[in-house]
Design a protein around this motif. Structure first.
Motif, PDB file in Angstrom:
ATOM      1  N   ASP A   1     141.973  -7.921  48.447  1.00 36.36           N
ATOM      2  CA  ASP A   1     142.600  -7.300  47.187  1.00 36.36           C
ATOM      3  C   ASP A   1     142.262  -8.567  45.403  1.00 36.36           C
ATOM      4  N   THR A   2     141.748  -8.987  45.658  1.00 37.69           N
ATOM      5  CA  THR A   2     141.580  -9.723  44.525  1.00 37.69           C
ATOM      6  C   THR A   2     140.768  -9.585  43.890  1.00 37.69           C
ATOM      7  N   PRO A   3     140.069 -10.384  42.466  1.00 36.09           N
ATOM      8  CA  PRO A   3     138.822  -9.957  41.165  1.00 36.09           C
ATOM      9  C   PRO A   3     138.171 -11.058  41.949  1.00 36.09           C
ATOM     10  N   VAL A   4     137.683 -12.179  43.349  1.00 35.77           N
ATOM     11  CA  VAL A   4     136.709 -13.385  43.128  1.00 35.77           C
ATOM     12  C   VAL A   4     135.967 -12.490  43.869  1.00 35.77           C
ATOM     13  N   THR A   5     134.636 -13.384  43.047  1.00 37.10           N
ATOM     14  CA  THR A   5     133.290 -12.669  43.972  1.00 37.10           C
ATOM     15  C   THR A   5     132.311 -13.512  44.203  1.00 37.10           C
ATOM     16  N   LEU A   6     131.071 -13.087  44.492  1.00 37.91           N
ATOM     17  CA  LEU A   6     130.964 -14.212  45.361  1.00 37.91           C
ATOM     18  C   LEU A   6     130.600 -15.618  45.553  1.00 37.91           C
ATOM     19  N   ARG A   7     130.100 -15.749  44.288  1.00 33.00           N
ATOM     20  CA  ARG A   7     130.485 -17.698  43.961  1.00 33.00           C
ATOM     21  C   ARG A   7     131.610 -18.269  44.662  1.00 33.00           C
ATOM     22  N   GLY A   8     132.784 -18.066  44.196  1.00 35.52           N
ATOM     23  CA  GLY A   8     134.221 -18.254  44.937  1.00 35.52           C
ATOM     24  C   GLY A   8     133.961 -17.930  45.972  1.00 35.52           C
ATOM     25  N   TYR A   9     133.655 -16.534  46.774  1.00 33.89           N
ATOM     26  CA  TYR A   9     133.381 -16.962  47.932  1.00 33.89           C
ATOM     27  C   TYR A   9     132.224 -18.212  49.298  1.00 33.89           C
ATOM     28  N   ARG A  10     131.313 -17.926  48.386  1.00 31.18           N
ATOM     29  CA  ARG A  10     130.160 -19.110  48.741  1.00 31.18           C
ATOM     30  C   ARG A  10     130.556 -20.686  48.661  1.00 31.18           C
ATOM     31  N   ALA A  11     131.100 -21.125  47.976  1.00 32.81           N
ATOM     32  CA  ALA A  11     131.941 -22.781  47.303  1.00 32.81           C
ATOM     33  C   ALA A  11     133.083 -22.398  48.142  1.00 32.81           C
ATOM     34  N   VAL A  12     133.510 -22.135  48.998  1.00 29.11           N
ATOM     35  CA  VAL A  12     134.541 -21.734  49.980  1.00 29.11           C
ATOM     36  C   VAL A  12     133.516 -22.043  51.380  1.00 29.11           C
ATOM     37  N   LYS A  13     132.782 -21.869  51.363  1.00 28.47           N
ATOM     38  CA  LYS A  13     131.918 -21.756  52.782  1.00 28.47           C
ATOM     39  C   LYS A  13     131.345 -22.280  52.503  1.00 28.47           C
ATOM     40  N   LYS A  14     130.880 -23.167  51.540  1.00 29.03           N
ATOM     41  CA  LYS A  14     130.289 -25.295  50.987  1.00 29.03           C
ATOM     42  C   LYS A  14     131.305 -25.521  51.712  1.00 29.03           C
ATOM     43  N   TYR A  15     132.283 -25.672  51.004  1.00 30.86           N
ATOM     44  CA  TYR A  15     133.081 -27.326  51.166  1.00 30.86           C
ATOM     45  C   TYR A  15     133.802 -27.134  52.917  1.00 30.86           C
ATOM     46  N   CYS A  16     134.469 -26.064  53.192  1.00 28.76           N
ATOM     47  CA  CYS A  16     135.863 -26.102  54.152  1.00 28.76           C
ATOM     48  C   CYS A  16     134.719 -24.543  55.383  1.00 28.76           C
ATOM     49  N   LYS A  17     134.161 -26.131  55.784  1.00 28.54           N
ATOM     50  CA  LYS A  17     133.454 -25.216  57.486  1.00 28.54           C
ATOM     51  C   LYS A  17     133.537 -24.538  58.326  1.00 28.54           C
ATOM     52  N   ARG A  18     134.961 -24.821  58.713  1.00 28.84           N
ATOM     53  CA  ARG A  18     135.597 -24.435  59.724  1.00 28.84           C
ATOM     54  C   ARG A  18     136.800 -22.868  58.878  1.00 28.84           C
ATOM     55  N   CYS A  19     136.453 -22.929  57.926  1.00 31.32           N
ATOM     56  CA  CYS A  19     137.557 -21.640  57.106  1.00 31.32           C
ATOM     57  C   CYS A  19     137.219 -20.422  57.433  1.00 31.32           C
ATOM     58  N   VAL A  20     138.517 -19.815  58.171  1.00 27.74           N
ATOM     59  CA  VAL A  20     137.654 -18.129  58.214  1.00 27.74           C
ATOM     60  C   VAL A  20     138.770 -17.395  56.947  1.00 27.74           C
ATOM     61  N   ILE A  21     137.944 -16.533  56.869  1.00 29.39           N
ATOM     62  CA  ILE A  21     137.690 -15.941  55.185  1.00 29.39           C
ATOM     63  C   ILE A  21     137.634 -14.187  55.600  1.00 29.39           C
ATOM     64  N   GLU A  22     139.387 -13.722  54.788  1.00 34.40           N
ATOM     65  CA  GLU A  22     139.485 -12.717  55.158  1.00 34.40           C
ATOM     66  C   GLU A  22     139.189 -12.145  53.626  1.00 34.40           C
ATOM     67  N   HIS A  23     138.930 -11.009  53.655  1.00 34.42           N
ATOM     68  CA  HIS A  23     138.636 -10.356  52.113  1.00 34.42           C
ATOM     69  C   HIS A  23     137.896  -8.907  52.557  1.00 34.42           C
ATOM     70  N   THR A  24     138.106  -8.212  51.251  1.00 32.35           N
ATOM     71  CA  THR A  24     137.899  -6.733  51.419  1.00 32.35           C
ATOM     72  C   THR A  24     136.697  -6.552  50.941  1.00 32.35           C
ATOM     73  N   ASN A  25     135.565  -7.625  49.976  1.00 35.23           N
ATOM     74  CA  ASN A  25     134.292  -6.724  49.458  1.00 35.23           C
ATOM     75  C   ASN A  25     133.252  -7.353  50.677  1.00 35.23           C
ATOM     76  N   PRO A  26     132.485  -5.809  50.423  1.00 37.52           N
ATOM     77  CA  PRO A  26     131.436  -5.300  51.381  1.00 37.52           C
ATOM     78  C   PRO A  26     130.610  -6.568  51.431  1.00 37.52           C
ATOM     79  N   GLY A  27     130.239  -7.144  49.747  1.00 37.70           N
ATOM     80  CA  GLY A  27     129.675  -7.436  49.068  1.00 37.70           C
ATOM     81  C   GLY A  27     128.797  -9.294  50.112  1.00 37.70           C
ATOM     82  N   PHE A  28     130.361  -9.885  50.175  1.00 34.65           N
ATOM     83  CA  PHE A  28     129.866 -11.500  51.168  1.00 34.65           C
ATOM     84  C   PHE A  28     129.965 -10.809  52.366  1.00 34.65           C
ATOM     85  N   CYS A  29     128.973 -12.481  52.173  1.00 35.69           N
ATOM     86  CA  CYS A  29     128.458 -12.621  52.918  1.00 35.69           C
ATOM     87  C   CYS A  29     127.266 -13.946  53.480  1.00 35.69           C
TER      88      CYS A  29
END
Length: 423
Positions: free
Chosen positions: A395-423
């Motif tokens: 329930d935040t306005p974070v877009t795919l750019r922010g999501y991919r940044a976390v995936k890039k730098y935080c390799k072991r991070c489990v991300i909870e989100h509600t955006n079906p477009g994140f992949c």
């Protein structure tokens, strides 16, 4: 002759009757069992060979005794009904004193205490932990429990609507080694009045270090004050959803105890004035939850962060008056922070960037419902907090750019989100 009349035997209307179908060939017994097995999905039944030896029979008694020794007495009693061998092994375990270290009971407390005491026999002095749920507790049953198991160090009586201050009193005063008390979900319990306890505890104080009063809605400020006076060794106190607790009770905590962990979540009567007093706990405080304390703001958090600089965990979820000023105070004052929940607060990009730079060892961060958070703040968190293992951006306005940044730098991070477009 009409067209519908029969013209001969076996012929009607000019059409010959079909002969009955020939009988199906009989299957052999083995084939029949095989087909039935496959039809039902039980493929293992198709094997008509000799039964295989059970693998558990290959374990000797010593190994089974080691495995079964991790179970509680109530589980051992159930497992004794499986087979004769397990009945023999569990009987050997039940006669050992170490098997009676933990007892889990159900039903009325008086009956459970009598049965457990009779079953334990000479091992009754070895019982250290007692756990019961939905039990009917009276003063007589509490006194019986104390008389039967005098060496208890851990006591958990949860979800009991009959537990009250009178039933709790003998447990607190007579169990001289009690260190851990869990009364979660006992809505009618309150701590006995100090005026009554003082006559029973004139020469000593119980060495209680841990008390959980979650969902004990009858706990008042006076009861909290009596609790603190009774248990000066207290280090862990949980008052979740004790809605009658206010600043008037919280202010006494630093006067009596040096708490390491405290939760007053959902205690809406706790405000910034309560945090001013809690800040006196100083560096001893490592865990604090003020979730949904809606009257807590930047002012209280700022004072707390300045004096409790060794905080490892802070939950400020739902504190709507908390913004970037409070988050900056947390970041600069509590650089050792490992877990932070800022859900449904007014933190923005600027606050997140300061947090990321000052708390690089952050492991868990929750931003659920933070409407002012965006990709820039999340990229800063991802870049500086590379050890992040859990992130909530629902329930935040974070877009795919922010999501991919976390995936890039935080390799072991489990991300909870509600955006079906994140992949």
């Amino acid at each position: 002759m009409s067209s519908g009349s029969c013209s001969g035997p076996g012929v009607c209307g000019g059409a010959r009757r079909r002969p009955p179908p020939p009988p199906e060939p009989a299957l052999s017994l083995a084939a029949d069992l095989s087909e039935l097995s496959l039809d039902q999905g039980y493929h293992t039944l198709a094997d008509c060979g000799p039964p295989r030896r059970r693998r558990d029979n290959n374990l000797n008694d010593a190994l089974w005794l080691k495995i079964l020794s991790y179970l509680e007495v109530s589980d051992l009693c159930r497992m004794s009904r499986v087979c004769r061998r397990w009945a023999r092994l569990t009987t050997r375990l039940i006669t050992r004193p170490e098997a009676w270290k933990r007892v889990r009971a159900a039903g009325p407390l008086e009956i459970a205490a009598r049965c457990a005491g009779a079953r334990a026999g000479p091992c009754v002095s070895s019982v250290r932990e007692w756990r019961s749920k939905n039990s009917v507790v009276t003063v007589a049953s509490a006194q019986l429990l104390v008389a039967t198991f005098r060496n208890l160090t851990h006591l958990a009586v949860t979800s009991s609507s009959s537990m009250d201050a009178r039933s709790l009193a003998p447990l607190v005063t007579d169990l001289t080694d009690l260190r851990h008390i869990d009364l979660t979900g006992c809505p009618n319990v309150d701590w006995p009045e100090w005026a009554w306890l003082e006559t029973r505890l004139s020469t000593r104080r119980p060495p209680v270090e841990y008390i959980d009063l979650t969902d004990c809605g009858s706990v008042t400020d006076a009861g909290l004050c009596a609790l603190l006076h009774t248990c000066p060794s207290l280090q862990y106190l949980y008052l979740r959803r004790c809605t009658l607790v206010t600043d008037a009770g919280v202010r006494w905590i630093p006067s009596y105890c040096a708490l390491k962990e405290l939760s007053v979540s959902d205690c809406t009567g706790v405000t910034d004035f309560g945090l001013y007093e809690l800040a006196k706990l100083g560096p001893a405080l490592r865990y604090l939850s003020v979730a949904k304390c809606t009257q807590v703001s930047d002012s209280g958090i700022r004072t707390l962060a300045r004096r409790c600089y060794k905080l490892r965990y802070l939950n400020a979820r739902g504190c709507g008056a908390l913004g970037d000023d409070g988050v900056e105070a947390i970041a600069r004052g509590c650089s050792r922070l490992r877990a932070l929940d800022l859900g449904a607060t007014d933190v923005s990009e600027a606050g997140l960037q300061i947090l990321a730079r000052c708390c690089p060892n952050l492991k868990k961060l929750a931003l659920r419902g933070c409407e002012l958070v965006g990709d820039d703040g999340l990229e800063a968190v991802a870049y500086y907090c590379r050890g992040l293992t859990q992130l909530n951006i629902q329930d935040t306005p974070v877009t795919l750019r922010g999501y991919r940044a976390v995936k890039k730098y935080c390799k072991r991070c489990v991300i909870e989100h509600t955006n079906p477009g994140f992949c």
